[in-house]
Scaffold this active site. Structure first.
Site, PDB file in Angstrom:
ATOM      1  N   SER A  37       9.669   7.800 -27.721  1.00 21.20           N
ATOM      2  CA  SER A  37      10.664   6.916 -27.087  1.00 21.20           C
ATOM      3  C   SER A  37      11.779   7.680 -26.397  1.00 21.20           C
ATOM      4  O   SER A  37      12.478   8.480 -27.023  1.00 21.20           O
ATOM      5  CB  SER A  37      11.339   6.035 -28.143  1.00 21.20           C
ATOM      6  OG  SER A  37      10.475   5.053 -28.587  1.00 21.20           O
ATOM      7  N   HIS A  68       8.510   4.067 -22.858  1.00 17.14           N
ATOM      8  CA  HIS A  68       7.209   4.747 -22.906  1.00 17.14           C
ATOM      9  C   HIS A  68       6.518   4.529 -21.568  1.00 17.14           C
ATOM     10  O   HIS A  68       6.043   3.428 -21.280  1.00 17.14           O
ATOM     11  CB  HIS A  68       6.339   4.181 -24.029  1.00 17.14           C
ATOM     12  CG  HIS A  68       6.757   4.606 -25.398  1.00 17.14           C
ATOM     13  ND1 HIS A  68       6.044   5.515 -26.141  1.00 17.14           N
ATOM     14  CD2 HIS A  68       7.809   4.259 -26.156  1.00 17.14           C
ATOM     15  CE1 HIS A  68       6.646   5.701 -27.303  1.00 17.14           C
ATOM     16  NE2 HIS A  68       7.728   4.948 -27.342  1.00 17.14           N
ATOM     17  N   GLU A  93       2.354  -2.629 -32.528  1.00 18.21           N
ATOM     18  CA  GLU A  93       2.028  -3.385 -31.314  1.00 18.21           C
ATOM     19  C   GLU A  93       0.747  -4.200 -31.513  1.00 18.21           C
ATOM     20  O   GLU A  93       0.292  -4.871 -30.588  1.00 18.21           O
ATOM     21  CB  GLU A  93       1.862  -2.422 -30.128  1.00 18.21           C
ATOM     22  CG  GLU A  93       3.175  -1.770 -29.707  1.00 18.21           C
ATOM     23  CD  GLU A  93       2.955  -0.614 -28.742  1.00 18.21           C
ATOM     24  OE1 GLU A  93       2.841  -0.868 -27.536  1.00 18.21           O
ATOM     25  OE2 GLU A  93       2.894   0.537 -29.206  1.00 18.21           O
ATOM     26  N   MET A 213       8.277   5.193 -36.853  1.00 20.85           N
ATOM     27  CA  MET A 213       7.123   4.279 -36.843  1.00 20.85           C
ATOM     28  C   MET A 213       5.925   4.895 -36.114  1.00 20.85           C
ATOM     29  O   MET A 213       5.100   4.171 -35.555  1.00 20.85           O
ATOM     30  CB  MET A 213       7.515   2.965 -36.165  1.00 20.85           C
ATOM     31  CG  MET A 213       8.730   2.287 -36.772  1.00 20.85           C
ATOM     32  SD  MET A 213       9.251   0.868 -35.809  1.00 20.85           S
ATOM     33  CE  MET A 213      10.887   0.554 -36.533  1.00 20.85           C
ATOM     34  N   SER A 214       5.842   6.221 -36.096  1.00 20.86           N
ATOM     35  CA  SER A 214       4.723   6.854 -35.370  1.00 20.86           C
ATOM     36  C   SER A 214       4.325   8.145 -36.086  1.00 20.86           C
ATOM     37  O   SER A 214       4.616   8.324 -37.261  1.00 20.86           O
ATOM     38  CB  SER A 214       5.155   7.169 -33.931  1.00 20.86           C
ATOM     39  OG  SER A 214       6.144   8.176 -33.922  1.00 20.86           O
ATOM     40  N   ASN A 237      19.635   7.772 -34.549  1.00 17.49           N
ATOM     41  CA  ASN A 237      20.578   6.910 -35.280  1.00 17.49           C
ATOM     42  C   ASN A 237      20.554   7.308 -36.746  1.00 17.49           C
ATOM     43  O   ASN A 237      19.582   7.927 -37.202  1.00 17.49           O
ATOM     44  CB  ASN A 237      20.148   5.432 -35.150  1.00 17.49           C
ATOM     45  CG  ASN A 237      18.713   5.212 -35.624  1.00 17.49           C
ATOM     46  OD1 ASN A 237      17.754   5.496 -34.890  1.00 17.49           O
ATOM     47  ND2 ASN A 237      18.568   4.766 -36.845  1.00 17.49           N
ATOM     48  N   HIS A 249      16.771  -0.946 -30.449  1.00 20.53           N
ATOM     49  CA  HIS A 249      15.911  -0.039 -29.688  1.00 20.53           C
ATOM     50  C   HIS A 249      16.674   0.547 -28.493  1.00 20.53           C
ATOM     51  O   HIS A 249      16.439   1.695 -28.103  1.00 20.53           O
ATOM     52  CB  HIS A 249      14.638  -0.753 -29.216  1.00 20.53           C
ATOM     53  CG  HIS A 249      13.679   0.156 -28.504  1.00 20.53           C
ATOM     54  ND1 HIS A 249      13.054   1.218 -29.123  1.00 20.53           N
ATOM     55  CD2 HIS A 249      13.272   0.198 -27.211  1.00 20.53           C
ATOM     56  CE1 HIS A 249      12.297   1.865 -28.251  1.00 20.53           C
ATOM     57  NE2 HIS A 249      12.409   1.262 -27.071  1.00 20.53           N
TER      58      HIS A 249
HETATM   59  N1  HPA Z   1      13.799   3.584 -38.356  1.00 16.37           N
HETATM   60  C1  HPA Z   1      12.516   3.559 -37.932  1.00 16.37           C
HETATM   61  N2  HPA Z   1      12.149   3.994 -36.743  1.00 16.37           N
HETATM   62  C2  HPA Z   1      13.101   4.508 -35.939  1.00 16.37           C
HETATM   63  C3  HPA Z   1      14.447   4.567 -36.327  1.00 16.37           C
HETATM   64  C4  HPA Z   1      14.807   4.091 -37.603  1.00 16.37           C
HETATM   65  O1  HPA Z   1      15.988   4.107 -38.015  1.00 16.37           O
HETATM   66  N3  HPA Z   1      15.129   5.133 -35.292  1.00 16.37           N
HETATM   67  C5  HPA Z   1      14.206   5.414 -34.317  1.00 16.37           C
HETATM   68  N4  HPA Z   1      12.977   5.027 -34.711  1.00 16.37           N
END
Ligand code: HPA
Length: 280
Positions: A37, A68, A93, A213-214, A237, A249
């Site tokens: 991302s 993406h 997805e 998440m990847s 973050n 996001h």
């Molecule tokens: N959690 C899960 N996936 C993420 C996060 C998060 O805080 N930040 C960027 N992708």
């Protein structure tokens, strides 16, 4: 360059995808990179780059997530031939796990012997601030899925998923470029909801330093093909509950974009060092 029998057995669809792509490539790629991302701009800096939209590669699913691009870009960095997947698809997805890892298996089928995975992640380890980069040294696969499960399963050693020498090369690249590089364990979750503060406390107890998440499924698929894997997270973050701020996001994309320069400098130097590493 036919797809090896081993790869065709893993996913017969690779033969058709390779056939569609290989004549368009300037060179056989040696190093693959998956750009997560907000990190896709790196592909633009390759020399002599050729970009192929995912939509013209049979069986490669198209990303739906903002940030993406959805291109396979192949070009050179110094003497190294690099193939970048600019964008990836995720389980959240709605894709099957074999589709989630199709892109990295394609990189291998095209010739890559090392693959660097990048991602945006929430920081759990103390001291990580948005914009920090973290070398992934191990992972927790908490997705509930595994890309090598199925009728032709094999047991695969996971003691060193993230290649030790690639890790050393990343540390050296960080020193050379003056980019500070934390290290730690990446927890891969299904998503798409971000974690609750209680889940983040649980993840910390489990030993996670970053959460996303990847990456974990791709790393397993690559490891099972004996390909060297390296991974870097861009901390976008603080994980939920650490600062009390809500997560979005948009914020993730913006923070990844802000870290672009240090991320690109590190990646360029890292790739250059891989070119001088002996075959693994
Ligand atoms: N959690 C899960 N996936 C993420 C996060 C998060 O805080 N930040 C960027 N992708």
């Amino acid at each position: 360059m036919p797809v090896s029998e081993a790869l065709a057995a893993v996913d017969p669809r690779l033969t058709e995808a390779v056939r569609a792509v290989r004549t368009l490539l300037p060179r056989v790629p040696q190093v693959g990179i998956v750009l997560g991302s907000g990190l896709g701009a790196f592909g633009e800096s390759l020399e002599g780059a050729v970009s192929i939209p995912f939509s013209s590669i049979p069986h490669l699913p198209r990303p739906t997530v903002a940030g993406h691009a959805g291109n396979l870009t192949v070009g050179s960095l110094a003497t190294v031939s690099v193939a970048c997947l600019r964008g990836r698809v995720h389980l959240y997805e709605g894709h099957a796990v074999r589709d989630v890892v199709f892109g990295v298996r394609l990189l291998v089928a095209l010739g890559c012997r090392a693959v660097l995975l990048t991602n945006a992640a929430g920081g759990i380890q103390k001291g990580l601030a948005p914009g920090s980069l973290l070398l992934v040294t191990d992972h927790l696969n908490l997705t509930g899925q595994n890309p090598i499960a199925g009728p032709s399963y094999r047991f695969v050693d996971m003691t060193h998923v993230y290649d030790v020498e690639l890790g050393d090369a990343a540390r050296q690249a960080a020193r050379t470029t003056g980019v500070s590089l934390a290290e730690g364990v990446y927890a891969g979750l299904l998503g798409p909801s971000y974690e609750t503060p209680a889940e983040v406390r649980m993840l910390r107890t489990l030993g996670a330093d970053a959460v996303g998440m990847s990456t974990v499924l791709e790393a397993i698929a690559l490891r099972a093909l004996s390909v060297r894997v390296g991974a870097v997270s861009c901390i976008t973050n603080l994980a939920a509950g650490i600062s009390g701020a809500a997560l979005s996001h948009h914020e993730v994309e913006q923070a990844a974009n802000a870290a672009k320069h240090s991320f690109e400098a590190l990646l360029r130097e890292w790739v250059t060092r891989i070119s001088v590493m002996p075959e693994g």
